[in-house]
Design an enzyme around this catalytic site. Structure first.
Site, PDB file in Angstrom:
ATOM      1  N   ALA A   1     -19.941  50.815 -45.357  1.00  0.00           N
ATOM      2  CA  ALA A   1     -19.447  49.985 -45.759  1.00  0.00           C
ATOM      3  C   ALA A   1     -17.918  50.291 -46.909  1.00  0.00           C
ATOM      4  O   ALA A   1     -17.804  49.782 -47.880  1.00  0.00           O
ATOM      5  CB  ALA A   1     -20.167  48.274 -46.905  1.00  0.00           C
TER       6      ALA A   1
ATOM      7  N   SER B   1     -24.106  57.853 -48.494  1.00  0.00           N
ATOM      8  CA  SER B   1     -24.907  59.614 -48.651  1.00  0.00           C
ATOM      9  C   SER B   1     -24.491  59.954 -49.799  1.00  0.00           C
ATOM     10  O   SER B   1     -25.655  60.977 -50.071  1.00  0.00           O
ATOM     11  CB  SER B   1     -23.484  59.844 -47.562  1.00  0.00           C
ATOM     12  OG  SER B   1     -22.604  59.660 -47.863  1.00  0.00           O
TER      13      SER B   1
ATOM     14  N   ASP C   1     -17.197  60.415 -54.898  1.00  0.00           N
ATOM     15  CA  ASP C   1     -18.359  59.899 -54.360  1.00  0.00           C
ATOM     16  C   ASP C   1     -18.972  60.060 -55.029  1.00  0.00           C
ATOM     17  O   ASP C   1     -20.409  59.655 -55.887  1.00  0.00           O
ATOM     18  CB  ASP C   1     -18.226  59.919 -53.262  1.00  0.00           C
ATOM     19  CG  ASP C   1     -17.594  59.048 -52.666  1.00  0.00           C
ATOM     20  OD1 ASP C   1     -16.810  58.623 -52.632  1.00  0.00           O
ATOM     21  OD2 ASP C   1     -17.955  58.819 -50.880  1.00  0.00           O
TER      22      ASP C   1
ATOM     23  N   ASP D   1      -9.012  62.416 -53.387  1.00  0.00           N
ATOM     24  CA  ASP D   1      -9.197  62.749 -54.667  1.00  0.00           C
ATOM     25  C   ASP D   1      -8.984  64.368 -53.585  1.00  0.00           C
ATOM     26  O   ASP D   1      -9.047  65.313 -54.642  1.00  0.00           O
ATOM     27  CB  ASP D   1     -11.103  62.399 -54.447  1.00  0.00           C
ATOM     28  CG  ASP D   1     -11.212  62.324 -53.034  1.00  0.00           C
ATOM     29  OD1 ASP D   1     -10.923  62.522 -51.885  1.00  0.00           O
ATOM     30  OD2 ASP D   1     -12.893  62.001 -52.751  1.00  0.00           O
TER      31      ASP D   1
ATOM     32  N   GLU E   1      -6.975  56.398 -53.322  1.00  0.00           N
ATOM     33  CA  GLU E   1      -7.742  56.274 -51.854  1.00  0.00           C
ATOM     34  C   GLU E   1      -7.283  57.830 -51.370  1.00  0.00           C
ATOM     35  O   GLU E   1      -5.765  57.987 -51.429  1.00  0.00           O
ATOM     36  CB  GLU E   1      -7.268  55.200 -51.503  1.00  0.00           C
ATOM     37  CG  GLU E   1      -8.780  54.894 -50.641  1.00  0.00           C
ATOM     38  CD  GLU E   1     -10.712  54.076 -51.701  1.00  0.00           C
ATOM     39  OE1 GLU E   1     -10.554  55.293 -51.948  1.00  0.00           O
ATOM     40  OE2 GLU E   1     -10.518  53.242 -52.350  1.00  0.00           O
ATOM     41  N   HIS E   2      -7.987  57.924 -50.791  1.00  0.00           N
ATOM     42  CA  HIS E   2      -7.651  59.724 -50.629  1.00  0.00           C
ATOM     43  C   HIS E   2      -6.459  60.258 -50.705  1.00  0.00           C
ATOM     44  O   HIS E   2      -6.074  61.202 -50.907  1.00  0.00           O
ATOM     45  CB  HIS E   2      -6.852  59.519 -48.936  1.00  0.00           C
ATOM     46  CG  HIS E   2      -7.676  58.313 -48.132  1.00  0.00           C
ATOM     47  ND1 HIS E   2      -9.116  58.900 -47.105  1.00  0.00           N
ATOM     48  CD2 HIS E   2      -7.910  57.370 -47.386  1.00  0.00           C
ATOM     49  CE1 HIS E   2      -9.316  58.318 -46.071  1.00  0.00           C
ATOM     50  NE2 HIS E   2      -8.415  57.254 -46.593  1.00  0.00           N
TER      51      HIS E   2
HETATM   52  C1  GLA Z   1     -14.471  58.990 -48.454  1.00  0.00           C
HETATM   53  C2  GLA Z   1     -14.388  59.700 -49.139  1.00  0.00           C
HETATM   54  C3  GLA Z   1     -13.900  60.448 -50.545  1.00  0.00           C
HETATM   55  C4  GLA Z   1     -12.865  59.405 -50.710  1.00  0.00           C
HETATM   56  C5  GLA Z   1     -12.830  58.410 -49.822  1.00  0.00           C
HETATM   57  C6  GLA Z   1     -11.036  57.961 -49.557  1.00  0.00           C
HETATM   58  O1  GLA Z   1     -15.533  57.386 -49.280  1.00  0.00           O
HETATM   59  O2  GLA Z   1     -16.246  59.987 -48.765  1.00  0.00           O
HETATM   60  O3  GLA Z   1     -13.869  61.296 -51.159  1.00  0.00           O
HETATM   61  O4  GLA Z   1     -12.023  60.299 -50.025  1.00  0.00           O
HETATM   62  O5  GLA Z   1     -13.283  58.290 -48.989  1.00  0.00           O
HETATM   63  O6  GLA Z   1     -10.583  58.054 -50.718  1.00  0.00           O
END
Ligand code: GLA
Length: 339
Positions: A124, A129, A173, A38, A35-36
């Protein structure tokens, strides 16, 4: 994919426009771990899910075309050229953002009639998106034969979100939504964009997603600010991203940084390490190890990266105390869901 949803969208299109559309299925995603990382050019491990967006699309015979979002019962006829004003919100922004990015490449697809609906709970952390952006660019590519490759479409969706909607998100995403395969997790290196599909064998376990019901809106959240902190530390160390440094280098400048900033970068380095370990755990079907890594990830997201909330921490603590739960963590950018 929800066949009921497909039928609703198909028949709604038929009744509005009296013609048969091209139908697109664009899934949402979970993120198992990473998480965080990318937007720091690190590692992530998402997977596409069976909830997403169904879009019906066809060339509009005349005028500007009409876009219909059945879930919110809204309809819109776009201007011939999208306004360049950034930081728009709502579903139209995602579609206009795609047109804007295509325009930057000199691609001007003709007008389209669109009907779409989805079954991803918005806000959520399941990437509704990116699923919508991918559906639209994919649909345009199909019906106007734009010749875009799936990877080019991922970049267009990513740019639309960053430059038009104004959330400086990473590539995870749209990548997961475009390339996800049933029964597989995607190990993705966000620097090289090389990925590996890992079959997931859950034995008699399952993923459970809980929605805290705490709404988040990325554009309004501290997401961009977190990213700036990471970029500033990378710049101070004269590298392009946190991916380029190791813990030793970070520790060296610790005293020069606000402690909260140091902790954020520290989290990112650790989280990258966890994704590598999680890849091995998943390959070996070592779910106990995977669960441990998820708990560790949550601890870091909550205490170091500071993107959790009371409700999420409560659910993760509850999971920890419950027999039969192997791991739990918050998922997505902030608040939202726990897996
Ligand atoms: C959101 C962003 C992703 C990623 C996550 C955290 O989903 O769209 O690019 O940074 O937060 O991991």
């Amino acid at each position: 994919m929800d066949q009921g949803l497909v039928e609703i969208v198909r028949s709604s299109f038929l009744s509005h426009f009296g013609k048969k559309p091209t139908l697109i299925w664009s899934p949402g995603r979970i993120n198992i771990i990473g998480e965080h990382t990318d937007y720091n050019q690190g590692f992530v491990m998402p997977a596409a899910i069976d909830r997403g967006i169904v879009m019906a699309i066809s060339q509009a015979q005349n005028g500007r075309g009409q876009w219909i979002a059945t879930d919110v019962k809204e309809s819109y006829s776009p201007d011939s050229s999208p306004s360049p004003t950034p930081k728009r919100s709502g579903w139209k922004a995602y579609l206009l953002g795609i047109l804007s990015e295509l325009g930057k490449k000199g691609i001007q697809p003709g007008p389209v009639d669109v009907v779409f609906s989805g079954n991803i709970p918005p806000g959520a952390g399941l990437s509704s998106s990116a699923a919508l952006e991918n559906a639209f660019v994919f649909g345009l590519n199909e019906i106007y034969k734009l010749g875009l490759s799936p990877m080019e479409m991922v970049h267009i969706s990513h740019a639309a979100e960053q430059d038009y909607v104004g959330v400086r998100c990473g590539i995870m995403d749209p990548y997961a939504s475009m390339f996800g395969q049933a029964g597989k997790a995607i190990f993705l290196d966000c620097r090289s964009l090389v990925s590996e599909m890992i079959p997931v064998h859950l034995e008699d376990c399952q993923w459970i997603l809980l929605d805290t019901g705490v709404q988040h809106s990325l554009a309004d959240s501290a997401y961009n600010q977190r990213r700036e902190v990471c970029e500033a530390i990378a710049a101070r160390l004269e590298v392009s991203s946190l991916r380029e440094i190791d813990l030793k280098q970070l520790v060296k400048i610790r005293s020069e940084l606000p402690e909260a900033d140091y902790q954020k970068a520290f989290f990112v380095l650790e989280e990258n390490g966890r994704v590598l370990k999680a890849r091995e755990a998943l390959k070996n079907a070592d779910l106990l190890k995977l669960g441990e890594l998820m708990y560790e990830s949550h601890e870091g997201l909550s205490k170091l990266y500071e993107v959790s909330c009371e409700e999420l921490d409560f659910l993760v603590d509850l999971a920890r105390e419950s027999d039969g739960v192997l791991g739990a963590r918050m998922m997505g950018a902030d608040s939202g869901a726990v897996a």
